[in-house]
Design a protein around this motif. Structure first.
Motif, PDB file in Angstrom:
ATOM      1  N   GLU A   1      35.029  51.363  39.328  1.00  0.00           N
ATOM      2  CA  GLU A   1      34.582  50.044  39.765  1.00  0.00           C
ATOM      3  C   GLU A   1      34.709  49.025  38.637  1.00  0.00           C
ATOM      4  N   LYS A   2      34.428  49.455  37.430  1.00  0.00           N
ATOM      5  CA  LYS A   2      34.557  48.533  36.306  1.00  0.00           C
ATOM      6  C   LYS A   2      36.000  48.093  36.123  1.00  0.00           C
ATOM      7  N   GLN A   3      36.938  49.021  36.223  1.00  0.00           N
ATOM      8  CA  GLN A   3      38.351  48.692  36.037  1.00  0.00           C
ATOM      9  C   GLN A   3      38.861  47.732  37.101  1.00  0.00           C
ATOM     10  N   LEU A   4      38.242  47.763  38.273  1.00  0.00           N
ATOM     11  CA  LEU A   4      38.727  46.958  39.392  1.00  0.00           C
ATOM     12  C   LEU A   4      37.914  45.685  39.595  1.00  0.00           C
ATOM     13  N   SER A   5      37.012  45.373  38.677  1.00  0.00           N
ATOM     14  CA  SER A   5      36.135  44.214  38.821  1.00  0.00           C
ATOM     15  C   SER A   5      36.311  43.284  37.633  1.00  0.00           C
ATOM     16  N   VAL A   6      35.595  42.176  37.662  1.00  0.00           N
ATOM     17  CA  VAL A   6      35.669  41.222  36.566  1.00  0.00           C
ATOM     18  C   VAL A   6      35.123  41.818  35.275  1.00  0.00           C
ATOM     19  N   TYR A   7      34.267  42.835  35.384  1.00  0.00           N
ATOM     20  CA  TYR A   7      33.671  43.438  34.192  1.00  0.00           C
ATOM     21  C   TYR A   7      34.673  44.267  33.401  1.00  0.00           C
ATOM     22  N   GLY A   8      35.779  44.630  34.026  1.00  0.00           N
ATOM     23  CA  GLY A   8      36.839  45.328  33.303  1.00  0.00           C
ATOM     24  C   GLY A   8      38.038  44.448  33.046  1.00  0.00           C
ATOM     25  N   PHE A   9      37.919  43.161  33.358  1.00  0.00           N
ATOM     26  CA  PHE A   9      39.057  42.254  33.187  1.00  0.00           C
ATOM     27  C   PHE A   9      39.329  42.061  31.697  1.00  0.00           C
TER      28      PHE A   9
ATOM     29  N   THR B   1      38.490  34.347  44.611  1.00  0.00           N
ATOM     30  CA  THR B   1      38.420  34.236  43.153  1.00  0.00           C
ATOM     31  C   THR B   1      36.986  34.022  42.693  1.00  0.00           C
ATOM     32  N   LEU B   2      36.267  33.153  43.383  1.00  0.00           N
ATOM     33  CA  LEU B   2      34.865  32.907  43.044  1.00  0.00           C
ATOM     34  C   LEU B   2      34.035  34.184  43.142  1.00  0.00           C
ATOM     35  N   LEU B   3      34.172  34.906  44.253  1.00  0.00           N
ATOM     36  CA  LEU B   3      33.387  36.136  44.443  1.00  0.00           C
ATOM     37  C   LEU B   3      33.780  37.199  43.431  1.00  0.00           C
ATOM     38  N   PHE B   4      35.049  37.238  43.057  1.00  0.00           N
ATOM     39  CA  PHE B   4      35.481  38.184  42.023  1.00  0.00           C
ATOM     40  C   PHE B   4      34.850  37.830  40.683  1.00  0.00           C
ATOM     41  N   GLU B   5      34.824  36.547  40.344  1.00  0.00           N
ATOM     42  CA  GLU B   5      34.248  36.117  39.066  1.00  0.00           C
ATOM     43  C   GLU B   5      32.760  36.428  38.980  1.00  0.00           C
ATOM     44  N   LYS B   6      32.084  36.462  40.112  1.00  0.00           N
ATOM     45  CA  LYS B   6      30.654  36.768  40.128  1.00  0.00           C
ATOM     46  C   LYS B   6      30.384  38.273  40.205  1.00  0.00           C
ATOM     47  N   GLY B   7      31.436  39.075  40.186  1.00  0.00           N
ATOM     48  CA  GLY B   7      31.244  40.526  40.250  1.00  0.00           C
ATOM     49  C   GLY B   7      30.962  41.046  41.635  1.00  0.00           C
ATOM     50  N   ILE B   8      31.072  40.196  42.649  1.00  0.00           N
ATOM     51  CA  ILE B   8      30.744  40.590  44.016  1.00  0.00           C
ATOM     52  C   ILE B   8      31.897  41.345  44.666  1.00  0.00           C
ATOM     53  N   LEU B   9      33.125  40.997  44.326  1.00  0.00           N
ATOM     54  CA  LEU B   9      34.313  41.650  44.881  1.00  0.00           C
ATOM     55  C   LEU B   9      35.008  42.500  43.832  1.00  0.00           C
ATOM     56  N   THR B  10      35.603  43.588  44.301  1.00  0.00           N
ATOM     57  CA  THR B  10      36.537  44.366  43.493  1.00  0.00           C
ATOM     58  C   THR B  10      37.892  44.356  44.199  1.00  0.00           C
ATOM     59  N   THR B  11      38.909  44.692  43.459  1.00  0.00           N
ATOM     60  CA  THR B  11      40.259  44.740  44.024  1.00  0.00           C
ATOM     61  C   THR B  11      40.699  46.188  44.178  1.00  0.00           C
ATOM     62  N   LYS B  12      41.685  46.404  45.018  1.00  0.00           N
ATOM     63  CA  LYS B  12      42.165  47.763  45.238  1.00  0.00           C
ATOM     64  C   LYS B  12      42.939  48.274  44.027  1.00  0.00           C
ATOM     65  N   LYS B  13      43.620  47.350  43.339  1.00  0.00           N
ATOM     66  CA  LYS B  13      44.363  47.688  42.129  1.00  0.00           C
ATOM     67  C   LYS B  13      43.938  46.728  41.024  1.00  0.00           C
ATOM     68  N   PRO B  14      43.990  47.157  39.762  1.00  0.00           N
ATOM     69  CA  PRO B  14      43.657  46.233  38.673  1.00  0.00           C
ATOM     70  C   PRO B  14      44.552  44.998  38.720  1.00  0.00           C
ATOM     71  N   LEU B  15      43.963  43.839  38.484  1.00  0.00           N
ATOM     72  CA  LEU B  15      44.742  42.601  38.532  1.00  0.00           C
ATOM     73  C   LEU B  15      45.678  42.464  37.340  1.00  0.00           C
ATOM     74  N   VAL B  16      45.278  43.018  36.209  1.00  0.00           N
ATOM     75  CA  VAL B  16      46.112  42.976  35.004  1.00  0.00           C
ATOM     76  C   VAL B  16      46.175  44.370  34.435  1.00  0.00           C
ATOM     77  N   ARG B  17      47.352  44.832  34.160  1.00  0.00           N
ATOM     78  CA  ARG B  17      47.519  46.155  33.549  1.00  0.00           C
ATOM     79  C   ARG B  17      47.580  45.996  32.036  1.00  0.00           C
ATOM     80  N   VAL B  18      46.766  46.784  31.344  1.00  0.00           N
ATOM     81  CA  VAL B  18      46.704  46.708  29.890  1.00  0.00           C
ATOM     82  C   VAL B  18      47.419  47.913  29.294  1.00  0.00           C
TER      83      VAL B  18
END
Length: 607
Positions: free
Chosen positions: A484-492, A590-607
């Protein structure tokens, strides 16, 4: 020399207890009412947003980001009692690794069936109790623990479940195992105590320990009264011996050595594991789940008999403790709204249940059941009381609903605005209560008519939304799994690199697949000021340290929020959100993602 609950011989040495008793005097040994909230500190302002505009209110103190639960790590501070009442503490980031005792037995597997029945501490089969007994025989197909990993392993396995509602249901099943949740609800919830003897000392391994308490004390942010209570009960007298200031280990352990009990208020604010445990469990109850830990020396008692206003689940972590539980004395004390004062032994009858809990055992009793517990001479005790359902009754709901219904009736119905009879003071009131007259009868019938009619104006759903809003304010913030962290703003991976910010832009497109982080983290409320979306991801681990967090959104977005709720736990594309314009869909996501409310199915940025 005075000691807490027992005589302790010392040679040429004062204890902390004797020093504080001399300095404070009997009048300073405060007896704080059980469950009285301490003042909340450091609150943040509300977040007010429209149409995806970024915001979130100014902050006097930064809130630490949500993190991945780390096994056996200690964080910082919070407070409450064996109920979930809110108390003030200070969370932060102490990360130590307490050397707690290794698990003596495997714990917590949700994937295998339980043994045929619970065992006694000696490992032998438990005798069946008669039907209706607090220790009635559980069904054979209940879930129990058979795999290793302790509580942290259990939480990891729960993290593999995609639906947070399933996590909550499975955790509660584990909590009352081997009794089935359906059986518990039918026979015990709000009705009768339940005793579960497991014969598995390591069932709760990793949840909390005395070694972890010691590590928390050494972290330096524990204060008497706010985070830790020092108590005793001897010869019918209950005392609280809290000095002023920091709870230094040398002082705390000297109190303990002199027979005082230690109550750590809201360990969820110190321990990531307890926080994780309760943050999942609260979704099962739909009501705040709180906790306290109690460490009691051998041969002592820390608290007077009393009853509480919460549903209590006592988890015996270490040692053993002798419990006595009594039925409510009167019908008015059953399922009470508030906890009792300290009771005397003379006010009690015979106990309904008398038992010695050993490590791995569970004792549940409903609010209103009087209880007291003392340690046997040969062992200390550490237990954690998990609590819920404080002020969550029909009556509490109606306290919110009826004033709103009356206000609506006054606005819409002329009959409620008509004046009282001119002479009603002459024939109504206590002085006239024994008088039988046509005027009195007509007056009472009019009142009954208006009350019955009031139901038609009751905004039941709106009142429930307001209750949900209060619950979300009470909630602990969610603990994220690594995924969940990897797919949320907290892992961005936004960072400062090579002289400039990198990976800052959150590139959500119409094809990005999203879902709510957890099911119970948001609630839509239609209020006078507009449509508000309340959420829990920015809550503090300190009860009500933060103001309720919400986004003010345009009404056109409400269908999108409802769509996300109904779709959970499945992912949906941003393009599928029921907004007219693609720009609005992306803006909201985007707003809900920034607030940690939404996660994505895949990471938005690959590191």
């Amino acid at each position: 020399m005075a000691a807490c609950g027992r005589d302790v011989q010392r040679v040429r040495r004062f204890s902390a207890l004797s020093v504080y008793r001399r300095a404070a005097g009997p009048g300073r040994m405060e007896r704080r009412r059980r469950g009285t909230p301490l003042p909340a500190g450091g609150k943040r302002s509300k977040a007010r947003l429209r149409r995806g505009a970024a915001g979130g209110g100014g902050s006097e103190r930064a809130v630490p980001p949500l993190g991945v639960a780390v096994p056996n790590r200690v964080e910082r501070a919070r407070s409450t009692e064996a109920k979930q009442g809110g108390l003030n503490t200070n969370p932060s980031g102490l990360n130590t690794n307490p050397s707690g005792p290794p698990a003596e037995a495997p714990a917590g597997n949700l994937e295998t069936e339980s043994p045929a029945g619970p065992l006694t501490a000696s490992g032998g089969p438990r005798a069946e109790a008669p039907s209706g007994s607090p220790e009635a025989k559980p069904p054979r197909d209940s879930t129990a623990s058979t795999a290793g990993g302790g509580v942290t392993g259990l939480l990891r396995r729960l993290g593999r479940l995609e639906d947070s509602r399933q996590r909550a249901a499975q955790l509660f099943r584990w909590l009352v195992a081997p009794v089935a949740p359906e059986e518990f609800a039918r026979r015990h919830w709000e009705r009768a105590p339940l005793l579960v003897r497991r014969g598995e000392p390591g069932y709760y391994a990793g949840l909390f320990s005395t070694a972890e308490l010691d590590s928390i004390l050494r972290g330096g942010d524990v204060h008497f009264g706010t985070h830790l209570d020092v108590t005793s009960y001897a010869e019918g007298v209950r005392e609280t011996h809290n000095p002023v200031g920091r709870a230094l280990p040398a002082v705390v352990w000297d109190f303990y050595q002199n027979g005082c009990s230690l109550r750590l208020l809201s360990p969820q604010a110190f321990s990531t594991t307890v926080w994780h445990f309760l943050s999942i469990l609260q979704e099962h109850f739909g009501s705040m789940a709180g906790a306290n830990t109690y460490l009691t020396p051998p041969g002592t008692q820390g608290f007077a008999p009393h009853y509480d206003d919460i549903e209590a689940f006592v988890l015996q972590l270490e040692g053993k403790k002798h419990w006595r539980v009594y039925s409510p004395r009167t019908s008015s004390e059953a399922l009470p709204q508030f906890s009792s004062a300290n009771l005397t032994q003379a006010e009690l009858g015979e106990p309904l249940l008398e038992v010695v809990l050993e490590a791995g055992d569970l004792l549940y009793f409903p609010r209103g059941f009087i209880h007291q517990a003392d340690c046997l001479p040969d062992a200390h005790s550490l237990h954690i009381t998990v609590s819920s359902y404080q002020r969550n009754s029909w009556g509490d709901f109606l306290e919110k609903l009826l004033p709103a219904a009356l206000q609506m009736a006054l606005e819409e119905d002329l009959e409620y605005r008509q004046g009282l009879p001119l002479d009603c003071l002459g024939y109504m009131g206590v002085a006239n209560s024994d008088v039988v007259s046509a005027r009195r009868t007509a007056f009472v019938e009019k009142v009954q008519h208006l009350i019955k009619k009031l139901v038609d104006y009751a905004p039941i759903d709106a009142a429930m939304d307001q209750r949900a809003k209060s619950f979300l304010h009470d909630c602990l913030p969610p603990v994220l799994t690594q995924s969940e962290k990897q797919l949320s703003v907290y892992g961005f991976p936004a960072r400062w690199q090579n002289g400039e910010p990198r990976n800052v832009d959150i590139l959500i497109t119409k094809d990005t697949e999203v879902r709510l982080l957890h099911h119970g983290i948001v609630r839509l409320c239609n209020e006078a000021a507009g449509v508000m979306l309340y959420y829990t991801t920015e809550n503090s681990r300190v009860y009500h340290k933060e103001e309720p967090k919400y986004l003010e959104i345009d009404p056109e977005y409400t269908d999108c929020i409802e769509f996300l709720l109904s779709s959970y736990p499945n992912h949906v594309s941003v393009d599928a959100l029921p907004c007219d314009a693609l720009e609005d869909k992306i803006s909201l996501a985007t707003l809900l993602f920034e607030k940690g409310i939404l996660t994505t199915k895949k990471p938005l940025v690959r590191v």
